[in-house]
Enzyme design. Structure first.
Site, PDB file in Angstrom:
ATOM      1  N   CYS A 189      78.791 -31.958  54.285  1.00 13.71           N
ATOM      2  CA  CYS A 189      78.743 -31.915  52.817  1.00 13.71           C
ATOM      3  C   CYS A 189      78.656 -30.454  52.387  1.00 13.71           C
ATOM      4  CB  CYS A 189      77.579 -32.737  52.273  1.00 13.71           C
ATOM      5  SG  CYS A 189      75.975 -32.334  52.982  1.00 13.71           S
ATOM      6  N   LYS A 197      75.820 -44.138  56.523  1.00 10.96           N
ATOM      7  CA  LYS A 197      77.059 -44.152  57.307  1.00 10.96           C
ATOM      8  C   LYS A 197      76.934 -45.121  58.484  1.00 10.96           C
ATOM      9  CE  LYS A 197      78.281 -39.351  56.185  1.00 10.96           C
ATOM     10  NZ  LYS A 197      77.010 -38.982  55.520  1.00 10.96           N
ATOM     11  N   ALA A 218      72.352 -39.491  62.515  1.00 10.72           N
ATOM     12  CA  ALA A 218      72.535 -40.716  61.733  1.00 10.72           C
ATOM     13  C   ALA A 218      71.704 -40.837  60.461  1.00 10.72           C
ATOM     14  CB  ALA A 218      72.272 -41.929  62.625  1.00 10.72           C
TER      15      ALA A 218
END
Length: 430
Positions: free
Chosen positions: A326, A209, A204
């Protein structure tokens, strides 16, 4: 002092690859075995590129002791590259900064504290010109000055020209807006849990997010947010508190050690999984950071990603999972998804993520086009990969569509599971 330190570290990162070569050429770390590499880079940057050493004591004495050798190595480096200025040594990294300069400033409106209309009015009072909802990526490219648009894909995302600095803006410091790249907003948006759901954010930190998930849930339900690093958990706690997030349990624990059969997770139906990756899609990476990781490192990362994705799919009540990175590398993206889906057989299926999104997954296997990709060139975002996995249920005749369909289809009202078919109305007896 904090601003000065931040500037020093930022510039050190910008020159990181040059500094590494200087340290190797001057053999500084071999001569000073107790000197940490990162500290050495900061010292050498301040000595040769900055405004002179600001530190005192033994560090200053150490740097001065090796000054002549470092200056000689810098001179040799300039001769080899046929340049006269220190800045010219950064020429190979211009491609990265050029990509970063094209990506707009994306601003996600935090609907836990405000709404899009109020934020638009606030910026208009600050002298910004609102141009309405964008119709194409070309409109985003054309943004300049104090103008901004509503994004063409995401309903709570505002778009400003590149390099717009809003870190001191009142809306940011109060948590009413979140500075978050558009591609980074896709995972929570595509997971689309309804209010009241139990959700896991498996990796997290730093928490953008997670706060997006809380906004989608309207702070109704339960989020379990995991990260193994205590400092990152503390940072995440600060961010989530500022964003007004409630109903979120922060857990300092490696997600791989979490027991899926623990009763507290028995109602978890949605998981967002954004594991550690090479980060090769981040256009704002420092020039010293690894842009092209070795094959060995990619395989190690992919192995970890397969393990954590397999683990996430083992939660018994899971209905929907979003896997994102990513990274630009197929090894961390399509290959991971393909391998895990093969292991699970017919238990899970790949759902077409955001059908209207222009950039699809690489043709690594049949169905990989259901995944989506993002890039500075095609979508004006960081490089990103997203796959949506859904549990196969006997009563489900076809994969569910995505939250994007709920926006386009007015029949899908609030409280409808994203992609679920609208319920048929029973005719009243006359």
């Amino acid at each position: 002092h904090v601003r000065q330190l931040y500037a020093l570290v930022s510039e050190t990162l910008r020159y990181a690859s040059v500094l590494e070569k200087l340290l190797d050429g001057a053999a500084l770390l071999q001569a000073e075995k107790k000197l940490a590499p990162q500290l050495a880079k900061v010292l050498v940057y301040d000595l040769l590129f900055g405004k002179g050493l600001k530190c005192g004591g033994r560090w200053k004495a150490l740097a001065r002791r090796h000054r002549a050798r470092l200056e000689a190595e810098l001179a040799r480096m300039k001769v080899r590259h046929k340049v006269s200025r220190n800045e010219d040594l950064l020429a190979p990294e211009k491609a990265v900064s050029a990509a970063a300069s094209q990506v707009p400033r994306y601003v996600r409106v935090n609907t836990l504290k405000t709404c899009v209309d109020n934020v638009i009015e606030f910026f208009k009072r600050q002298g910004y010109a609102y141009l309405g909802k964008a119709a194409s990526v070309e409109e985003l490219k054309a943004l300049s000055g104090k103008k901004f648009l509503l994004d063409l894909h995401l309903p709570e995302l505002l778009v400003f020209p590149p390099q717009t600095d809003l870190h001191d803006n009142l809306l940011y410091t109060s948590g009413h807006i979140i500075l978050q790249d558009k591609a980074s907003c896709l995972p929570a948006f595509l997971l689309g849990p309804v209010a009241g759901s139990h959700v896991i954010d498996a990796c997290a930190a730093p928490g953008n997010k997670t706060s997006h998930l809380a906004a989608i849930l309207k702070n109704k339900g339960q989020i379990f947010a995991f990260d193994v690093d205590p400092k990152r958990v503390a940072t995440m706690n600060t961010l989530l508190t500022r964003a007004g997030v409630t109903g979120c349990q922060l857990v300092q624990q490696d997600f791989l050690t979490v027991d899926p059969r623990d009763p507290k997770y028995s109602r978890v139906t949605h998981i967002l999984l954004d594991p550690s990756c090479s980060g090769s899609g981040m256009v704002t990476r420092g020039p010293g950071e690894e842009v092209a990781p070795s094959a060995e490192r990619l395989q190690a990362l992919a192995g970890f990603q397969r393990r954590v994705l397999n683990h996430a799919l083992s939660f018994p009540a899971l209905r929907r999972l979003v896997y994102s990175t990513c990274s630009l590398h197929q090894e961390e993206n399509e290959d991971v998804v393909q391998a895990v889906l093969q292991e699970w057989g017919s238990a899970f299926r790949l759902v077409t993520a955001f059908p209207s999104w222009p950039c699809r997954g690489l043709a690594a296997f049949s169905g990989a086009e259901s995944c989506l990709r993002a890039s500075p060139a095609e979508t004006l975002t960081h490089g990103f990969f997203v796959a949506v996995l859904e549990q196969c249920r006997e009563e489900a005749a076809a994969p569910s569509s995505l939250p994007a369909a709920a926006i386009e289809n007015p029949q899908l009202g609030e409280g409808t599971e994203p992609g679920a078919a609208p319920k048929k109305r029973k005719k009243k007896k006359q």
